[in-house]
Design an enzyme around this catalytic site. Structure first.
Site, short mmCIF file in Angstrom:
data_model
loop_
_atom_site.label_atom_id
_atom_site.label_comp_id
_atom_site.label_asym_id
_atom_site.label_seq_id
_atom_site.Cartn_x
_atom_site.Cartn_y
_atom_site.Cartn_z
N VAL A 400 4.82 -12.88 26.90
CA VAL A 400 6.15 -12.53 26.90
C VAL A 400 6.91 -12.59 28.32
O VAL A 400 6.21 -13.10 29.16
CB VAL A 400 6.29 -10.88 26.52
CG1 VAL A 400 5.73 -10.70 24.97
CG2 VAL A 400 5.71 -9.96 27.37
N GLU A 402 8.36 -12.52 32.14
CA GLU A 402 7.74 -12.41 33.30
C GLU A 402 8.51 -11.09 33.97
O GLU A 402 9.10 -11.17 35.01
CB GLU A 402 7.84 -13.47 34.43
CG GLU A 402 7.01 -13.29 35.44
CD GLU A 402 5.38 -13.73 35.31
OE1 GLU A 402 4.80 -13.66 36.40
OE2 GLU A 402 4.93 -13.91 34.06
N SER A 429 2.38 -15.61 35.67
CA SER A 429 2.34 -16.61 36.77
C SER A 429 2.24 -15.90 37.75
O SER A 429 1.75 -16.96 38.94
CB SER A 429 3.63 -17.71 36.59
OG SER A 429 4.88 -17.06 36.56
N HIS A 450 -3.47 -18.08 32.91
CA HIS A 450 -2.33 -18.83 33.51
C HIS A 450 -2.12 -20.18 32.93
O HIS A 450 -2.78 -21.07 33.53
CB HIS A 450 -2.05 -18.53 34.88
CG HIS A 450 -0.70 -19.10 35.48
ND1 HIS A 450 -0.69 -19.53 36.76
CD2 HIS A 450 0.50 -19.56 34.72
CE1 HIS A 450 0.56 -20.14 36.80
NE2 HIS A 450 1.26 -19.98 35.72
#
Length: 729
Positions: A400, A402, A429, A450
């Site tokens: 979803v 960040e 990330s 990631h």
């Protein structure tokens, strides 16, 4: 038994036909220095056999010869040029002796005959292959060119055009294609390969096949007139320049070698090949590309060992059907792991399914899959608005927005709908795993996963171990990433993890250059054309998204305030304030237009110069060398810190993460290999000259110590002992 060596043996078969069988210890045959020397000894034995009528070459492994032993390359290339030259002359004399035997010779090729394996079979008169065979010369992908006669024999067998295509591109061809171009005489079922080979040899022995006629063209000049030669080689050089470019010298030198040797006899042409092979083998590009191959093997081997007996997750789910969530769903289903794709709205679910269908249609157009396979893959993606069936999933990947609060809330909610053994992973990330894990009851079952955008293309998955993540969780997620066809690299937790942590000092260096009067177009040009990045920093920021970078920059500044916090407005701030978010809304550093193929093309936008004028000093010209030093030193310093802090475990993993995750130019080999090529002492001197620019230019202690000891990240390689005529020195 006529002869028994370490990796091959010689036997009588029947009616004066001998068989030379490649039989190395282990699972595959490679053409290493010992095998080449052993081949020479086997030929010595054959020379003493008055009753010899024919020779069959075969393998007792699942593949014929997979190539040279690449683990030997760096030590071979470290040998003095004259010693490497001598060894190649010695090796080629052995292949010439094989080719010059006074009897017909035939190679029975099962599965792979690559590199040196291909060059070996080219020295025989006939070649038969099984339907699954792949034959080719991949050397240019490693920064070198064929060195055992490949540039000499292949063009004389196939003609210049077909040979140039295979050699310059580092290609291998299927058995069917090999038959079409004349590389093999027949394709034979596996169980019939040896009987067919013996039958063909007998036909040659009996005079039914003109084996000397097959051999003769390989010993002579190429059959090309001047106009044909000009057309072939001009076209090949233009193609190589377009595809390989100036940073990869091997393909062009291979073409020029074939061109220069076109009028030569075999022995003259081999001398030229050897000379040019040595030139390439001692280049920085070859060391870097061979290093990447070895690092890739190391990283994949480490992942395999880490997984051990851990089963691959059989049922997956992804939270969020955006660009990343949709990409993860597609890749999972494409590789055979059914996946639920959950979102809170129908629209993104429809977009996610449409994106998957679009990618699959492209595969169909290329002939990679049929309609039935496409339908099966799409059926393995289950779009949903609720958690039904989540209790049966083995792994759930959150993808979803960040935002730490939203991610933590979604993860906590999901945890209540899954079994106690289900693994939760976040595709964050930059947000530390420890922060997100605080919201969970079972943090041992949670880690970072990631992916990089676009998911279906980017090979890297960064797997982040949180403070409480269990070994079994990491093993399962590594197994899932590998099943998805990705290269997983496990790193430890910190803001930005490894890849983004080292990327943002690079972006900070870009902002400083702009502040000091550099033109972003000149920076992009230097970093793309001179250094070799696929995209310069301005273009990359537009692709990443200025809004995404602006947000991530704040996360990184909070995590590493000493180095990554800034006390000035930079270009990213200005573009963000003016809602120039990059490709996603058609304007960032550049303006974007969609072409007829649906691809976004960048164009110059003078409005950006006016926006940046307020935060930049007057325009100033920087040399490409200055730009490269100012851009790369902050990134390399951060890589060094990550190694010193144990965020990433080894230089090999650091370099592969940069190559696979960011597109670090492969001909440099990664940040650590690049630094080793520069020399740590020289690097520290360069950094010290820029230290006044700020903390990102300060060299960490461990790297300073390396410079004082004149050490690199990779161990120095001793010259190979066997380059003296194939024998231990």
């Amino acid at each position: 038994m006529l002869y028994q060596g370490e990796s091959l043996y010689l036997n009588w078969l029947e009616d004066g036909i001998a068989e030379l069988v490649f039989s190395a210890p282990g699972s595959v045959n490679t053409l290493d220095t010992r095998t080449v020397a052993s081949l020479g000894k086997a030929l010595d034995v054959l020379a003493e056999q008055p009753n010899l009528k024919g020779l069959l070459l075969r393998s007792d492994k699942p593949a014929f010869i997979v190539g040279a032993d690449i683990t030997e390359f760096l030590s071979l290339f470290a040998a003095p040029a004259e010693k490497l030259h001598e060894w190649l002359v010695f090796a080629n004399s052995i292949f010439n002796r094989l080719e010059d035997l006074p009897v017909p010779t035939l190679s029975a090729i099962n599965s792979y005959a690559l590199g040196g394996g291909c060059e070996c079979v080219l020295a025989t008169d006939f070649r038969l292959a099984t339907p699954d065979a792949r034959i080719g010369l991949p050397e240019t992908k490693l920064g070198i060119m064929p060195g055992f006669g490949g540039t000499v024999r292949l063009p004389r067998l196939l003609g210049a055009d077909s040979a140039l295509e295979i050699i310059a591109a580092g290609k291998d061809v299927s058995a069917a294609d090999a038959l079409k171009v004349g590389l093999v005489q027949a394709v034979v079922a596996n169980e019939k390969l040896i009987p067919a080979a013996i039958k063909m040899l007998k036909q040659a022995i009996n005079g039914e096949l003109d084996w000397l006629g097959y051999r003769r063209p390989k010993l002579e000049a190429l059959k090309l007139n001047k106009i044909e030669a000009m057309m072939s080689f001009t076209t090949a050089k233009a193609m190589v320049l377009q595809t390989a470019g100036k940073h990869y010298p091997a393909p062009m030198l291979a073409v020029k070698t074939i061109e220069a040797a076109a009028t030569m006899t075999r022995d003259e042409a081999l001398q030229l090949e050897t000379q040019h092979f040595v030139q390439l083998a001692r280049s920085n590009e070859a060391r870097a590309l061979v290093g990447i191959f070895l690092n890739d093997q190391y990283v994949k081997g480490k992942a395999k060992k880490l997984v051990g007996e851990t089963p691959v997750p059989q049922q997956a789910a992804v939270l969020g059907a955006g660009i990343m969530g949709g990409g993860i769903a597609y890749q999972s289903a494409f590789k055979g792991v059914p996946i639920r794709m959950k979102d809170i709205n129908e629209k993104p679910l429809a977009l996610g399914m449409n994106e998957a269908a679009k990618l699959l249609n492209k595969q169909m157009e290329r002939g990679k899959l049929d309609g039935m396979k496409m339908a099966t893959i799409l059926a393995n993606i289950h779009p949903t608005l609720d958690y039904a069936g989540f209790e049966r999933t083995d792994i759930v990947v959150e993808a979803v927005v960040e935002n730490p609060k939203i991610k933590a809330s979604v993860l906590a909610e999901t945890e209540s709908h899954i079994s106690e053994s289900t693994i939760l992973a976040s595709n964050t990330s930059t947000i530390p795993i420890a922060v997100l894990a605080a919201a969970l009851k079972r943090p041992q079952n949670f880690c970072g996963m990631h992916f990089f955008n676009p998911v279906h293309r980017m090979p890297l998955v960064e797997i982040i171990r949180g403070p409480k993540t269990s070994d079994s969780t990491i093993a399962s997620v590594v197994a899932y990433a590998s099943k998805m066809g990705k290269t997983p690299i496990v790193v430890n937790d910190c803001p930005g993890f490894f890849v983004n942590r080292v990327l943002f000092p690079y972006f900070a260096a870009f902002s400083l250059l702009l502040r000091d009067g550099a033109d972003f177009r000149e920076i992009d040009n230097a970093m793309e054309k001179k250094f070799g990045w696929p995209m310069g920093p301005a273009y990359l920021l537009d692709v990443v998204g200025i809004d995404t970078a602006h947000h991530a920059q704040a996360v990184m500044a909070e995590g590493f305030p000493q180095r990554m916090a800034k006390d000035y407005r930079d270009a990213i701030d200005v573009l963000f304030e003016h809602q120039r978010f990059g490709q996603k809304n058609g304007q960032g550093f550049y303006r974007y237009q969609t072409d007829s193929k649906g691809k976004q093309r960048k164009e110059q936008d003078d409005a950006v110069d006016a926006l940046l004028k307020n935060i930049s000093q007057p325009k100033k010209a920087f040399s490409a060398e200055e730009i490269i030093a100012r851009m790369m030193i902050p990134m390399i310093n951060e890589v060094a810190r990550c190694l010193e802090e144990g965020i990433v475990a080894s230089p090999a993993e650091a370099d592969m993460a940069l190559v696979y995750g960011l597109g670090f130019p492969p001909f440099h080999g990664g940040a650590c290999r690049y630094l080793d090529t520069l020399g740590s002492e020289r690097y520290v001197e360069m950094a010290q000259q820029l230290a006044h620019l700020g903390a990102i230019y300060q060299v960490p202690d461990g790297l300073q110590q390396k410079a004082r000891s004149n050490e690199g990240y990779y161990p120095s390689v001793a010259p190979h002992a066997d380059v003296s005529h194939g024998q231990p020195a």
